[in-house]
Design a protein around this motif. Structure first.
Motif, mmCIF file in Angstrom:
data_model
loop_
_atom_site.group_PDB
_atom_site.id
_atom_site.type_symbol
_atom_site.label_atom_id
_atom_site.label_comp_id
_atom_site.label_asym_id
_atom_site.label_seq_id
_atom_site.Cartn_x
_atom_site.Cartn_y
_atom_site.Cartn_z
ATOM 1 N N HIS A 307 -46.614 -13.530 -48.610
ATOM 2 C CA HIS A 307 -46.599 -14.256 -49.884
ATOM 3 C C HIS A 307 -46.830 -13.304 -51.055
ATOM 4 O O HIS A 307 -46.112 -13.358 -52.064
ATOM 5 C CB HIS A 307 -47.689 -15.329 -49.898
ATOM 6 C CG HIS A 307 -47.485 -16.421 -48.907
ATOM 7 N ND1 HIS A 307 -48.423 -17.409 -48.685
ATOM 8 C CD2 HIS A 307 -46.468 -16.699 -48.057
ATOM 9 C CE1 HIS A 307 -47.973 -18.236 -47.755
ATOM 10 N NE2 HIS A 307 -46.802 -17.822 -47.352
ATOM 11 N N GLU A 308 -47.832 -12.458 -50.925
ATOM 12 C CA GLU A 308 -48.149 -11.537 -52.019
ATOM 13 C C GLU A 308 -47.011 -10.554 -52.232
ATOM 14 O O GLU A 308 -46.623 -10.263 -53.371
ATOM 15 C CB GLU A 308 -49.455 -10.798 -51.721
ATOM 16 C CG GLU A 308 -49.925 -9.917 -52.864
ATOM 17 C CD GLU A 308 -51.271 -9.273 -52.597
ATOM 18 O OE1 GLU A 308 -51.774 -8.566 -53.502
ATOM 19 O OE2 GLU A 308 -51.824 -9.468 -51.492
ATOM 20 N N ARG A 311 -43.951 -12.397 -53.985
ATOM 21 C CA ARG A 311 -44.127 -12.665 -55.413
ATOM 22 C C ARG A 311 -43.968 -11.389 -56.240
ATOM 23 O O ARG A 311 -43.423 -11.426 -57.346
ATOM 24 C CB ARG A 311 -45.489 -13.304 -55.667
ATOM 25 C CG ARG A 311 -45.607 -14.760 -55.216
ATOM 26 C CD ARG A 311 -46.866 -15.413 -55.757
ATOM 27 N NE ARG A 311 -48.068 -14.783 -55.253
ATOM 28 C CZ ARG A 311 -48.812 -15.252 -54.264
ATOM 29 N NH1 ARG A 311 -48.443 -16.381 -53.657
ATOM 30 N NH2 ARG A 311 -49.905 -14.641 -53.871
ATOM 31 N N LYS A 312 -44.415 -10.274 -55.703
ATOM 32 C CA LYS A 312 -44.371 -9.024 -56.461
ATOM 33 C C LYS A 312 -43.017 -8.322 -56.402
ATOM 34 O O LYS A 312 -42.576 -7.738 -57.391
ATOM 35 C CB LYS A 312 -45.444 -8.062 -55.948
ATOM 36 C CG LYS A 312 -46.870 -8.451 -56.291
ATOM 37 C CD LYS A 312 -47.840 -7.411 -55.757
ATOM 38 C CE LYS A 312 -49.269 -7.735 -56.113
ATOM 39 N NZ LYS A 312 -50.221 -6.739 -55.551
ATOM 40 N N GLY A 318 -40.903 -13.723 -59.435
ATOM 41 C CA GLY A 318 -41.967 -14.089 -58.507
ATOM 42 C C GLY A 318 -43.333 -14.224 -59.142
ATOM 43 O O GLY A 318 -44.200 -14.913 -58.596
ATOM 44 N N GLU A 319 -43.535 -13.573 -60.271
ATOM 45 C CA GLU A 319 -44.822 -13.678 -60.949
ATOM 46 C C GLU A 319 -44.743 -14.540 -62.204
ATOM 47 O O GLU A 319 -45.687 -14.594 -62.984
ATOM 48 C CB GLU A 319 -45.326 -12.271 -61.277
ATOM 49 C CG GLU A 319 -45.593 -11.438 -60.033
ATOM 50 C CD GLU A 319 -46.153 -10.070 -60.314
ATOM 51 O OE1 GLU A 319 -47.361 -9.854 -60.047
ATOM 52 O OE2 GLU A 319 -45.408 -9.211 -60.801
ATOM 53 N N THR A 538 -35.134 -18.512 -57.793
ATOM 54 C CA THR A 538 -36.574 -18.632 -58.011
ATOM 55 C C THR A 538 -37.251 -19.498 -56.962
ATOM 56 O O THR A 538 -38.471 -19.444 -56.805
ATOM 57 C CB THR A 538 -36.847 -19.223 -59.402
ATOM 58 O OG1 THR A 538 -36.033 -20.396 -59.580
ATOM 59 C CG2 THR A 538 -36.526 -18.222 -60.503
ATOM 60 N N GLU A 539 -36.476 -20.315 -56.254
ATOM 61 C CA GLU A 539 -37.044 -21.218 -55.251
ATOM 62 C C GLU A 539 -35.936 -21.719 -54.342
ATOM 63 O O GLU A 539 -34.752 -21.533 -54.637
ATOM 64 C CB GLU A 539 -37.743 -22.408 -55.916
ATOM 65 C CG GLU A 539 -36.824 -23.280 -56.725
ATOM 66 C CD GLU A 539 -37.301 -23.492 -58.159
ATOM 67 O OE1 GLU A 539 -37.139 -24.621 -58.629
ATOM 68 O OE2 GLU A 539 -37.806 -22.565 -58.795
ATOM 69 N N PRO A 563 -44.118 -18.106 -50.111
ATOM 70 C CA PRO A 563 -45.183 -18.624 -50.971
ATOM 71 C C PRO A 563 -44.827 -19.988 -51.528
ATOM 72 O O PRO A 563 -43.651 -20.376 -51.585
ATOM 73 C CB PRO A 563 -45.262 -17.572 -52.085
ATOM 74 C CG PRO A 563 -43.904 -16.962 -52.135
ATOM 75 C CD PRO A 563 -43.396 -16.975 -50.720
ATOM 76 N N LYS A 565 -44.643 -21.148 -54.449
ATOM 77 C CA LYS A 565 -43.777 -21.211 -55.627
ATOM 78 C C LYS A 565 -42.310 -21.017 -55.263
ATOM 79 O O LYS A 565 -41.428 -21.281 -56.095
ATOM 80 C CB LYS A 565 -44.221 -20.214 -56.685
ATOM 81 C CG LYS A 565 -43.921 -18.768 -56.401
ATOM 82 C CD LYS A 565 -44.563 -17.839 -57.428
ATOM 83 C CE LYS A 565 -44.517 -18.340 -58.828
ATOM 84 N NZ LYS A 565 -45.255 -17.483 -59.766
ATOM 85 N N ASP A 625 -49.669 -19.134 -57.752
ATOM 86 C CA ASP A 625 -49.910 -17.687 -57.748
ATOM 87 C C ASP A 625 -51.140 -17.280 -56.966
ATOM 88 O O ASP A 625 -51.469 -16.090 -56.919
ATOM 89 C CB ASP A 625 -50.033 -17.187 -59.192
ATOM 90 C CG ASP A 625 -48.756 -17.404 -59.979
ATOM 91 O OD1 ASP A 625 -47.728 -16.858 -59.568
ATOM 92 O OD2 ASP A 625 -48.787 -18.131 -60.997
#
Length: 731
Positions: A307-308, A311-312, A318-319, A538-539, A563, A565, A625
């Motif tokens: 997940h982390e 997002r990055k 992702g952020e 984005t999703e 994640p 999001k 997040d």
């Protein structure tokens, strides 16, 4: 026969004895928690010598042995865990690479040439060049390690300079090896409305293969990710587990092979089914990225790693933040006009969401889109339904105070369309057989550059004429049927691959020209869910099944790799036996949206939804997040619980669901995770129906993080299909 065997043995021993200039060279690919160690053998070939928890003493890396097998006479042979084995050599098990050279020779031996390391965003990138000693044939192995996230992604680049084309019959992204007493596979089967269904089995001697052959909508029946429990079944909170996923939107294949001595090799990549690839001289075949993490504390930690990282470094924006929305599909289906949509936009504002999303049914004139039998491919508005065009809809949304988004399915066509009448040669379709239609449609041939231009133009024309369109829902409802490319007649074996590459070409162009426009990836539900596509979206839409009970399982499965999001979830009228609260609470643990008519809601239900949306927006730092903890599995109990905690451990949210409790069954407290044991936290139930008091016994009380993690909260009950949302705030 003995003389022949002796000669072969002698040649192998001679090869092993001939020192290679790079013999013994160690290549280390590391995160903060994991080491992948490769080593050049005395025969000059590259081998994996270790993959596991990070080793502390660098001086001991050279002690790792590359020769994994003993010969029948007791001597050590040159066979080992080759980092990227090829067919035709002394390897006895499944290879990563299959090549027929220009002269018809089907053997390939890859020898180490050189390697380099460079810093990249978030980590280090290692490049290793390998080359055949008899042919100008090269493979470059790529490894990017993200130390903090404990994630490694790897892919291969295949090229040559032979006189004629070579044929690739296998082209894996990577090979990984393990030596453990036993292995357990968790796979994720799927179908329409039942995506990400988890099941497990023990791997025994031989091969287990997970693959798809659908071309487009490729993950309809199985998803491109898996989990391997090393020396025990996969567990949520303990044990060593490999979690891997392939970034490829087409046919994929995972091979898990347990050999004669109990070693496991894992081979992920594009499925070579019907895809012998003719690789021209000086052309490079780049395989998809294989992304993996090794967790030593179960899948929960492995998911947090992914997940982390996502997002990055992988998920588009992702952020960034995410918009809530109101979709019209469940409310109107194809039956709407300009005035009806304008009123729904006002409903979206009244509901409290950020955007109105217009779904299918807005296009086609000669063949208007009244159902799914016609119009697909003709991306102009239906004049008698929407006389003001998209521009009028954008204005109505602006007047209502919300953004405007729109649905498209640009890779597909109905035979009953102007596009098909003009360009039947743009369609994947057999020229000499009866046509099979899936959902009354066919797939455009995305290997054709003209088709790519047309598909890009669908988005480009809408945004050029209407720059305030704020969002696209990009759908893909059909697999490839009637497999034949009118464009690339002489290379039918490349269609499955070139088709997906064509999709990426379009998506790259869209992202380059419109980098800030969010898009939802949809494929008849969740049949597209990979990290290559998500570089441009984005999703993704997890499932058309929005029954909240089923969604608990579906979202649990997808959360293993994605994640919150990245996972779109809408509140709809599916399963009206459940309350609007329960449906909304389930959707709120992902990227929240609504697909329901406000006229269906009673006054207190509407008020509840408005408050739940406001709460979700306020709690985005935790839900979208933050760090996710799957606390209670619906697969193991009649309940489920998921917690999110923000990065500073000051804000958290606990979602608890009672699915089908048994009569007077034992109800256990839910122990939280991820809090600061030394901080004090206020726990408060939110998302309550109006005029309803909380039944949460600990509501409004303050506890230490230590207490909440060791003792826990009483959030479960015996009432079926009910839910509780607890906000956790540091004092």
């Amino acid at each position: 026969m003995k003389r022949i065997l002796s000669a072969v043995t002698a040649s192998v021993v001679a090869l092993a004895a001939a020192a290679h200039p790079s013999e013994g060279k160690v290549i280390r690919i590391s995160t903060d928690n994991t080491d992948l160690i490769l080593k050049v053998g005395s025969n000059g070939r590259l081998y994996q010598t270790y993959l596991g928890p990070k080793l502390l003493d660098d001086t001991e890396l050279s002690l790792l042995d590359w020769a994994q097998h003993a010969g029948s006479d007791g001597s050590v042979s040159t066979r080992g865990w080759e980092a990227y084995s090829a067919s035709g050599n002394e390897e006895f098990f499944e290879p990563a690479l299959g090549v027929t050279h220009a002269d018809g020779n089907a053997t390939t031996y890859l020898y180490y040439v050189d390697s380099s390391v460079e810093q990249v965003a978030g980590g280090t990138h290692t490049t290793i060049r390998l080359r055949d000693d008899k042919y100008p044939f090269d493979v470059t192995l790529n490894y990017t390690a993200y130390p903090k996230e404990n994630v490694i992604k790897t892919w291969s680049e295949i090229s040559h300079n032979e006189k004629k084309s070579v044929t690739l019959s296998a082209y894996a992204s990577a090979m990984l090896y393990f030596n453990e007493p036993e292995y357990y596979l968790t796979e994720f089967s799927s179908d329409w409305a039942k995506e990400a269904q988890m099941s497990s089995q023990k791997l025994q001697f031989g091969k287990k293969v997970i693959d798809t052959k659908l071309g487009s909508r490729a993950a309809m029946h199985t998803h491109p990710f898996f989990e391997i429990g090393l020396n025990g079944p996969v567990k949520e909170h303990s044990g060593e587990v490999l979690m891997g996923t392939l970034g490829w939107t087409g046919n994929f294949r995972f091979i898990f092979e347990v050999d004669n001595v109990g070693n496991l090799r894992v081979i992920p990549g594009i499925n070579p089914y019907a895809s012998n690839y003719e690789l021209k001289a000086n052309e490079t075949f780049t395989t998809p990225e294989f992304i993996f993490t090794l967790s030593y504390d179960g899948t929960s930690q492995g998911s947090r790693n992914l997940h982390e990282w996502a997002r990055k470094y992988s998920l588009k924006d992702g952020e960034g933040s995410r918009m809530t929305l109101l979709n019209n599909w469940e409310n109107t289906a194809f039956d709407f006009d300009q005035e009806i949509l304008a009123e729904l936009m006002k409903e979206a504002k009244h509901l409290g969401v950020d955007m109105f999303l217009l779904d299918d049914g807005w296009f086609g004139n000669k063949y208007p889109r009244k159902d799914d039998h016609a119009g697909l491919g003709d991306w102009v508005v239906t004049h008698d339904k929407l006389p003001g065009g998209i521009a009028a809809l954008v204005r109505s949304a602006d007047e209502a105070g919300v953004k405007f988004g729109i649905w498209i399915e640009p890779e597909m066509v109905n035979p009953k369309s102007e596009l098909y009448e003009r360009h039947p040669d743009w369609v994947i379709e057999q020229p000499n057989r009866d046509t099979y239609y899936y959902r009354n449609q066919l797939v455009l041939d995305m290997s054709n550059p003209k088709v790519q231009d047309y598909v890009f133009g669908v988005v480009d024309n809408i945004l050029t004429e209407n720059p305030d369109v704020a969002y696209f829902k990009w759908d893909c409802n059909s697999p490839i049927t009637n497999i034949y490319s009118p464009y690339n007649k002489d290379k039918q074996g490349q269609l499955y691959i070139d088709h997906v590459r064509g999709i990426y070409n379009v998506l790259k162009r869209v992202k380059e020209k419109y980098p800030n426009v969010p898009m939802m990836l949809c494929s008849g539900g969740g049949a597209r869910c990979d990290y290559e596509a998500l570089k441009y979206f984005t999703e993704f839409w997890c499932s058309d099944n929005t029954d909240p009970i089923e969604r608990v399982y579906i979202q649990w499965g997808f959360s293993q790799f994605f994640p919150a999001k990245a996972m779109a979830a809408h509140v709809t009228s599916w399963n009206k036996n459940t309350s609007i609260k329960f449906r909304t609470d389930v959707a709120s643990m992902c990227k929240l949206g609504f697909d329901i008519g406000l006229q269906e809601l009673k006054a207190d239900e509407l008020a509840y939804c408005q408050e739940a949306i406001a709460n979700w927006k306020r709690l985005q730092p935790a839900i979208m997040d933050g760090i996710q903890y799957r606390l209670v599995s619906p697969y193991d109990t009649n309940h489920a619980a998921i917690e999110y905690v923000d990065a500073d451990r000051n804000m958290g949210v606990l979602f608890a669901y009672n699915l089908s409790p048994r009569f007077q069954e034992k109800l256990s407290r839910v122990k939280l995770e991820g809090l600061d044991p030394h901080k004090k936290y206020l726990v408060k139930e939110i998302n309550l129906m109006p005029h309803t008091e909380s039944t949460f016994a600990q509501n409004g009380k303050v506890f230490s993080g230590d207490y909440l993690m060791k003792v826990g909260l009483d959030v479960f009950s015996y009432t079926h299909n009910t839910s509780m949302v607890i906000e956790i705030t540091a004092k």
